[in-house]
Design a protein around this motif. Structure first.
Motif, PDB file in Angstrom:
ATOM      1  N   LYS A 145      57.394  44.372  11.926  1.00  0.00           N
ATOM      2  CA  LYS A 145      57.903  43.738  13.141  1.00  0.00           C
ATOM      3  C   LYS A 145      58.136  44.753  14.260  1.00  0.00           C
ATOM      4  O   LYS A 145      58.945  44.528  15.162  1.00  0.00           O
ATOM      5  N   ALA A 146      57.405  45.848  14.211  1.00  0.00           N
ATOM      6  CA  ALA A 146      57.559  46.896  15.223  1.00  0.00           C
ATOM      7  C   ALA A 146      57.274  46.352  16.617  1.00  0.00           C
ATOM      8  O   ALA A 146      56.215  45.768  16.854  1.00  0.00           O
ATOM      9  N   PRO A 147      58.189  46.519  17.562  1.00  0.00           N
ATOM     10  CA  PRO A 147      57.932  46.095  18.940  1.00  0.00           C
ATOM     11  C   PRO A 147      56.769  46.863  19.573  1.00  0.00           C
ATOM     12  O   PRO A 147      56.077  46.356  20.441  1.00  0.00           O
ATOM     13  N   ASN A 148      56.572  48.109  19.132  1.00  0.00           N
ATOM     14  CA  ASN A 148      55.506  48.956  19.678  1.00  0.00           C
ATOM     15  C   ASN A 148      54.623  49.440  18.513  1.00  0.00           C
ATOM     16  O   ASN A 148      54.753  50.564  18.048  1.00  0.00           O
ATOM     17  N   LYS A 149      53.745  48.573  18.052  1.00  0.00           N
ATOM     18  CA  LYS A 149      52.931  48.877  16.870  1.00  0.00           C
ATOM     19  C   LYS A 149      51.992  50.063  17.105  1.00  0.00           C
ATOM     20  O   LYS A 149      51.829  50.917  16.223  1.00  0.00           O
ATOM     21  N   ASP A 150      51.372  50.127  18.289  1.00  0.00           N
ATOM     22  CA  ASP A 150      50.451  51.228  18.570  1.00  0.00           C
ATOM     23  C   ASP A 150      51.194  52.560  18.639  1.00  0.00           C
ATOM     24  O   ASP A 150      50.746  53.571  18.100  1.00  0.00           O
ATOM     25  N   GLY A 151      52.333  52.560  19.300  1.00  0.00           N
ATOM     26  CA  GLY A 151      53.141  53.769  19.380  1.00  0.00           C
ATOM     27  C   GLY A 151      53.639  54.195  18.016  1.00  0.00           C
ATOM     28  O   GLY A 151      53.675  55.390  17.697  1.00  0.00           O
ATOM     29  N   ALA A 152      54.008  53.212  17.186  1.00  0.00           N
ATOM     30  CA  ALA A 152      54.471  53.510  15.830  1.00  0.00           C
ATOM     31  C   ALA A 152      53.372  54.169  15.019  1.00  0.00           C
ATOM     32  O   ALA A 152      53.590  55.181  14.344  1.00  0.00           O
TER      33      ALA A 152
END
Length: 287
Positions: free
Chosen positions: A256-263
């Motif tokens: 559920k990462a709000p920033n999947k690409d950044g993660a």
């Protein structure tokens, strides 16, 4: 007759010259076509490469925006440094850390706390997140860590091993058993055949370390990296049973990462050669 023959010869020569000229023009046109095709092929190849590059770039997340990382307390010093390096390499990104006991961080994640990345101090705590469907993909082990005995500078109680922790008057702090450093400590103590009753149980490794720094206890079981990071205030005593309680550190992007690409970009960076240099210099071991 001679005049007619001369004329015939002149006509033949002219025809031959015209034929040669025609063939030359055709040949030049043909070569030009090849040159053009040759030029077109690299262009097409470049176009394909560009298309491939675009596809490749699309498959690699861009590091932009806010990235929230939940990380084990023992990673505080190294991850803080890595966060600054990551931001410097990715000007559009901002990394925010939440350091704490891995078990409490896992509970927060499973309860819906907004986070992009989870770096735990043991596979067991990561498993609580993956079992709940909280991780995206398979977590990767990026380092290992080993326990040591933290004592005040100069080791006033002359502690040389785990058995010395049971001596009369020696006060010891441990991490709670739910925390990775606590679980590892119990494993090491059992391996040594030592039955120890601590005066306090802390919720993360930094809490156990602080008890020694403040002089509230005579020793605590913490990670080697924690002692190395605080070498100005405390000493470390290694013990053989620590080899039986080495902790793997897994890291994962969260479902559920709000920033999947950044993660994904941060997780990849933590496993990069540059990050590994920082981690090993701090005392972590390669997985």
């Amino acid at each position: 007759m001679g005049s007619r023959t001369t004329t015939t010869r002149r006509l033949a020569v002219a025809a031959a010259a015209a034929l040669v000229l025609s063939l030359g023009v055709t040949a030049c046109g043909s070569d030009g076509g090849k040159s053009s095709a040759g030029a077109t092929t690299p262009a097409a190849s470049a176009g394909s490469a560009a298309a491939g590059g675009t596809a490749s770039a699309g498959s690699v997340p861009k590091a932009t925006g806010d990235i929230t990382v939940f990380a084990a307390a023992s990673l505080k010093e190294t991850f803080t440094e890595l966060g600054k390096k990551f931001e410097a390499a990715n000007p559009g990104a901002k990394v925010t850390f939440n350091f704490g006991g891995s078990s409490s961080l896992a509970t927060s994640i499973n309860s819906g706390a907004p986070a992009d990345v989870f770096a735990a101090a043991s596979p067991a705590t990561m498993k609580t997140v993956t079992d709940a469907g909280g991780a995206s993909g398979t977590p990767a082990t990026f380092v290992k860590n080993t326990l040591t005995i933290a004592v005040p500078k100069g080791n006033p109680k002359h502690i040389t091993g785990l058995k010395d922790l049971t001596a009369s008057g020696v006060k010891v702090a441990l991490c709670a058993k739910e925390v990775p450093c606590g679980a590892a400590a119990l494993t090491a103590l059992q391996a040594a055949g030592v039955n120890l009753t601590p005066v306090t149980l802390e919720q993360d490794v930094k809490g156990a370390l602080t008890k020694v720094e403040l002089g509230e206890v005579d020793a605590s079981l913490v990670y080697q990296t924690d002692v190395k990071a605080d070498a100005g205030k405390i000493d470390g005593v290694d013990f053989p049973e620590a080899a039986k309680a080495v902790n793997d550190y897994p890291i994962a992007t969260l479902a559920k990462a709000p920033n999947k690409d950044g993660a994904a970009a941060f997780v990849a960076y933590v496993q990069s050669p540059e990050a590994k240099q920082v981690l090993t210099a701090a005392g972590f071991q390669a997985p």
